[in-house]
Scaffold this motif. Sequence first.
Motif, PDB file in Angstrom:
ATOM      1  N   VAL A 165       0.842  -1.199   0.000  1.00 30.07           N
ATOM      2  CA  VAL A 165       0.000   0.000   0.000  1.00 30.07           C
ATOM      3  C   VAL A 165       0.879   1.250   0.000  1.00 30.07           C
ATOM      4  O   VAL A 165       0.656   2.188  -0.779  1.00 30.07           O
ATOM      5  CB  VAL A 165      -0.948   0.002   1.225  1.00 30.07           C
ATOM      6  CG1 VAL A 165      -1.642   1.347   1.397  1.00 30.07           C
ATOM      7  CG2 VAL A 165      -1.984  -1.106   1.067  1.00 30.07           C
ATOM      8  N   ARG A 201       0.385   3.840  -3.154  1.00 28.26           N
ATOM      9  CA  ARG A 201      -0.734   4.704  -2.784  1.00 28.26           C
ATOM     10  C   ARG A 201      -0.762   5.972  -3.644  1.00 28.26           C
ATOM     11  O   ARG A 201       0.261   6.577  -3.915  1.00 28.26           O
ATOM     12  CB  ARG A 201      -0.641   5.106  -1.319  1.00 28.26           C
ATOM     13  CG  ARG A 201      -1.952   5.736  -0.828  1.00 28.26           C
ATOM     14  CD  ARG A 201      -1.795   6.488   0.475  1.00 28.26           C
ATOM     15  NE  ARG A 201      -1.198   5.716   1.554  1.00 28.26           N
ATOM     16  CZ  ARG A 201      -1.884   4.959   2.412  1.00 28.26           C
ATOM     17  NH1 ARG A 201      -3.179   4.859   2.313  1.00 28.26           N
ATOM     18  NH2 ARG A 201      -1.252   4.315   3.358  1.00 28.26           N
ATOM     19  N   SER A 211      -6.392   5.923  -2.637  1.00 29.47           N
ATOM     20  CA  SER A 211      -6.562   4.618  -3.272  1.00 29.47           C
ATOM     21  C   SER A 211      -5.194   4.047  -3.654  1.00 29.47           C
ATOM     22  O   SER A 211      -4.190   4.754  -3.608  1.00 29.47           O
ATOM     23  CB  SER A 211      -7.441   4.755  -4.518  1.00 29.47           C
ATOM     24  OG  SER A 211      -6.756   5.546  -5.478  1.00 29.47           O
ATOM     25  N   VAL A 212      -5.183   2.778  -4.037  1.00 26.71           N
ATOM     26  CA  VAL A 212      -3.919   2.126  -4.377  1.00 26.71           C
ATOM     27  C   VAL A 212      -3.994   1.654  -5.824  1.00 26.71           C
ATOM     28  O   VAL A 212      -4.966   1.006  -6.220  1.00 26.71           O
ATOM     29  CB  VAL A 212      -3.670   0.935  -3.428  1.00 26.71           C
ATOM     30  CG1 VAL A 212      -2.532   0.074  -3.940  1.00 26.71           C
ATOM     31  CG2 VAL A 212      -3.366   1.442  -2.030  1.00 26.71           C
ATOM     32  N   ARG A 213      -2.978   2.033  -6.606  1.00 26.86           N
ATOM     33  CA  ARG A 213      -2.969   1.573  -8.007  1.00 26.86           C
ATOM     34  C   ARG A 213      -2.014   0.396  -8.123  1.00 26.86           C
ATOM     35  O   ARG A 213      -0.860   0.476  -7.685  1.00 26.86           O
ATOM     36  CB  ARG A 213      -2.549   2.735  -8.917  1.00 26.86           C
ATOM     37  CG  ARG A 213      -1.963   2.266 -10.207  1.00 26.86           C
ATOM     38  CD  ARG A 213      -2.128   3.150 -11.410  1.00 26.86           C
ATOM     39  NE  ARG A 213      -3.470   3.412 -11.917  1.00 26.86           N
ATOM     40  CZ  ARG A 213      -4.271   2.485 -12.477  1.00 26.86           C
ATOM     41  NH1 ARG A 213      -3.909   1.212 -12.521  1.00 26.86           N
ATOM     42  NH2 ARG A 213      -5.432   2.842 -12.960  1.00 26.86           N
ATOM     43  N   ALA A 214      -2.474  -0.682  -8.681  1.00 29.21           N
ATOM     44  CA  ALA A 214      -1.627  -1.874  -8.799  1.00 29.21           C
ATOM     45  C   ALA A 214      -0.452  -1.576  -9.715  1.00 29.21           C
ATOM     46  O   ALA A 214      -0.591  -0.806 -10.667  1.00 29.21           O
ATOM     47  CB  ALA A 214      -2.443  -3.016  -9.373  1.00 29.21           C
ATOM     48  N   VAL A 254      -1.278  -8.401  -6.401  1.00 34.71           N
ATOM     49  CA  VAL A 254      -1.894  -7.346  -5.589  1.00 34.71           C
ATOM     50  C   VAL A 254      -2.272  -7.967  -4.245  1.00 34.71           C
ATOM     51  O   VAL A 254      -2.521  -9.173  -4.156  1.00 34.71           O
ATOM     52  CB  VAL A 254      -3.147  -6.737  -6.253  1.00 34.71           C
ATOM     53  CG1 VAL A 254      -2.777  -5.968  -7.497  1.00 34.71           C
ATOM     54  CG2 VAL A 254      -4.182  -7.795  -6.567  1.00 34.71           C
ATOM     55  N   LEU A 268      -4.587  -7.987  -0.664  1.00 35.38           N
ATOM     56  CA  LEU A 268      -5.848  -7.559  -0.056  1.00 35.38           C
ATOM     57  C   LEU A 268      -5.941  -8.198   1.325  1.00 35.38           C
ATOM     58  O   LEU A 268      -5.958  -9.423   1.457  1.00 35.38           O
ATOM     59  CB  LEU A 268      -7.035  -8.003  -0.923  1.00 35.38           C
ATOM     60  CG  LEU A 268      -8.383  -7.438  -0.500  1.00 35.38           C
ATOM     61  CD1 LEU A 268      -8.443  -5.926  -0.711  1.00 35.38           C
ATOM     62  CD2 LEU A 268      -9.510  -8.096  -1.286  1.00 35.38           C
ATOM     63  N   PRO A 282      -5.876  -2.708   0.823  1.00 32.68           N
ATOM     64  CA  PRO A 282      -6.377  -1.357   0.615  1.00 32.68           C
ATOM     65  C   PRO A 282      -7.903  -1.346   0.449  1.00 32.68           C
ATOM     66  O   PRO A 282      -8.477  -2.319  -0.017  1.00 32.68           O
ATOM     67  CB  PRO A 282      -5.699  -0.951  -0.697  1.00 32.68           C
ATOM     68  CG  PRO A 282      -5.431  -2.234  -1.400  1.00 32.68           C
ATOM     69  CD  PRO A 282      -5.152  -3.249  -0.333  1.00 32.68           C
ATOM     70  N   LEU A 330      -8.853  -0.208  -4.662  1.00 27.57           N
ATOM     71  CA  LEU A 330      -7.749  -0.732  -5.460  1.00 27.57           C
ATOM     72  C   LEU A 330      -8.043  -0.423  -6.926  1.00 27.57           C
ATOM     73  O   LEU A 330      -9.145  -0.678  -7.412  1.00 27.57           O
ATOM     74  CB  LEU A 330      -7.677  -2.247  -5.236  1.00 27.57           C
ATOM     75  CG  LEU A 330      -6.558  -3.027  -5.897  1.00 27.57           C
ATOM     76  CD1 LEU A 330      -5.186  -2.545  -5.433  1.00 27.57           C
ATOM     77  CD2 LEU A 330      -6.693  -4.517  -5.556  1.00 27.57           C
ATOM     78  N   ILE A 346     -13.054  -1.998  -6.068  1.00 29.01           N
ATOM     79  CA  ILE A 346     -12.030  -2.185  -7.100  1.00 29.01           C
ATOM     80  C   ILE A 346     -12.460  -1.364  -8.312  1.00 29.01           C
ATOM     81  O   ILE A 346     -13.592  -1.504  -8.800  1.00 29.01           O
ATOM     82  CB  ILE A 346     -11.885  -3.677  -7.465  1.00 29.01           C
ATOM     83  CG1 ILE A 346     -11.277  -4.420  -6.271  1.00 29.01           C
ATOM     84  CG2 ILE A 346     -11.005  -3.846  -8.710  1.00 29.01           C
ATOM     85  CD1 ILE A 346     -11.119  -5.903  -6.465  1.00 29.01           C
TER      86      ILE A 346
END
Lengths: 554, 235
Positions: free
Chosen positions: B99, B103, B108-111, B147, B149, B158, B161, B232
């Motif tokens: 994360v 971040r 939010s979190v971008r893969a 990713v 979770l 997160p 995502l 997501i």
Amino acid sequence: MTTTRQSLAALLRDLPAAHRALLTTLVVSALVTLGYGVLFGALTAFVRAGFFELHPETGYRFMTLHGVTIFFYWLYFGQATMLLALAAAEGGAIRGIKLAPAAWLGTLLMLLGFTANQIGAWTGPPLLYDASPEVAGEERVAAGMSYVGYLLLAAGLFLVAASAIATALAAKAAANPRVWSTIGFGVVTWAGLLMVSSVAAVNAFLPSALWAYGLADMPTDPSTGWHLLFHNLHYLPLMGTVLIWYALIREMTGVKSIFGSRFSKIVFASYLIFVPPTSLYHMFLEPGLAPLVRVLGSLLSLFISVPTVAVFLVIVVSLEASMRARGSRGLFAWMRALPWRTPEMAAIGAAVVNLGLGGSLAFVLIQERLATLLSDTFFVPAYFHFLTVGTVSLTLLAGLMRITPALTGALRAPRLLALMPVVVTVGLVLFGFAGIFAGISGMPRRVLDASYDGAAPANWLMLSQIVGVGAILMAAGLLIHVAILLAGIALPVRRTVPSRSPAVLATPDGAAFRQAAWTGPLSVVLLVAAMYAITIVAFSLMQALPVVASAGGH
Amino acid sequence: MNDLSDVPANAGSMRHHLTTRRGFIATASFGAVSLYALWAAFDAAPFNIVGLHDSNVPGGGHGGAKETAADSMAGHGGHGAANAGAASEEFRRMTEDFVARHRLPDGSVRAPRNELALSETMPAAHDMHASHGTMPMEAMSGTPVDVYLMAQQWSYEPAVLRLDAEVPYRFRMMATDASHGAALQLGRGSQIIRLRRGILTDRELTFRRPGEYLVYCTVYCGVGHDRMTGKIIVS
Ligand code: HEM
């Protein structure tokens, strides 16, 4: 062959007063737990439907009270009552109930268990009926009463089942020649399975009880013990159900199996073979379950339906063939001639229809890959209420309606009672089909509010409301049964109990064998077709999802 | 209630109709159930009949598309509360790391989008004794993007995502305090995923359509259960 025999009610009426008091205590306990549990089921449905709101703690407490009371206490009190009543009737009034003190003690322990579970559910954290120690967490002492309750229930049930076995054995010993009757044999099989179920309950809850009171660490894998027990809980009532059908149909119509006693005994005994391995499918979503185990699980869980289909066929074919031998013509005339106005017959008829509906839906879950679409969704309670309410509860009520005249002298309001199974079934169809549609699109079970702040599909609320309307009808139908039966016990009407079963439908000797009786087999073909159709729909739905899932790559 | 004389004495000498024979009842009961059993085990004929069967699919083709039985894998799994606790702690650390690294300003979190980013996360996976952890680096090209979770009472980490459509992801998931679910609401249906405490569950998923998907808990986990959600966002 024309047969009349002493009716079940007459046999029980002539039991010693203390034994009738025992049966009355069990009947009342069963009815009170049913009524009380149904109230909380209906409340849960209403909260889910948004008819009113409750604080989550209260809402989940109600859901806990429903599951605990109805699934454990109603089903076990109901089964214990019918088990003991059928066993006692086998022996006849003179011999009565054997090991009666053990049965009394068992009943008392079950009542104490109920009290402990109530204390646990009202004062502890809302754990739902599986009472996972993980959810209890820090509040373990408060949760302890729930585990103690289940242990007391298990001990009590064990004792009552032992008494039923002793009673059936005594009946066999006194029979001339000394052979099992079909019902006596069925009672012993059923009681044996109930005893296994008590042991499974101890296995599931003793470690949690010890943990709750600081005598052991938190159980490492409580879900496995729970699955074993739950599985037993699932299928045993089915064995009881078919045995009650068998006994009551003969009692109400005078028609008995044309296939002979030995064949029925083999079918009853096969529950012993088929129940244990079927526990796997409850575990399909468990992380780490080997693929081979999954496939075997799918296969084995299917075979539980073999004895159930067989008993269904034995009863339906015997009825149709006997009625045709007596002159019924056309496709369905034989069915119309059955005593549908008798409340017990109406209840059993509805139970068979609901078994077909619930059974064909249950098989979808047995498909391992569909489990990833449907497990833990509302699909699950939607289909199993067809079985728990529509099949098992209506059948147990049919049994209770049959035996209460022995305690009260007559069954009150039979006309009204005969309508109630229809009301319950209509309610179930609303509850079940709305719930199944919601479940297919992923609406979870065990939540009070499935709106997720507007992120959930819009139709979930509408479908929950239909579930709520269904719940009103189901609850009304069941509560009317409870009220009428309890009123009959509290304010007995003294009328004479018919002392003989009707012989009107008895069959001319041997003629039944020559009749074509296709209704039963064709219903089974229809059932299989329905299972296929539902599974195809579910698979095609899974295909349409905008995500591709694949193995973890190992 | 005795029924010893169930079958008439002269039954043996009578001509039975097929439906009133014991053999028929036994065969019908077994036959009906076995028919379905065959299908359940092998996804036999009916799919071919209705044209849904896709035999090119890895894993045997069931219900079409490119789907195989989504499997899960136990990392440290199920060896007692202490192990579950240790595994949970380790997973928590890895998730926080993931994360922190990805971040966005909105929380939010971008893969990760490229192979480099992917390889950054692998040593951690190795630590977890996951079966992928021992895979040589060169075999990893084309491997799904990892990713993380984490499910806990009553949130996901997160919580939001961001993913790309048509990119295969390996979801590495764990419940760290009690059992949870991590179901994905996908419009007409959901993917239901069960997570047990301290057990690492991997699931490969490729989203085919952009959109916002609800993540929600499907295993009762206490009074906050129905507030436990995540999101997501696929673009
Ligand atoms: C009028 C009758 C009934 C109504 C309206 C009703 C309604 C409900 C509802 C709304 C739920 C919650 C579903 C969820 O959110 O997961 C539920 C759960 C359940 N019901 Fe019923 N029910 C009724 C009768 C029964 C009966 C007679 C039985 C068993 C003999 C039964 C067994 C269960 C069980 C085992 C659960 C699952 C509880 C859990 O997941 O913790 N219900 N019922």
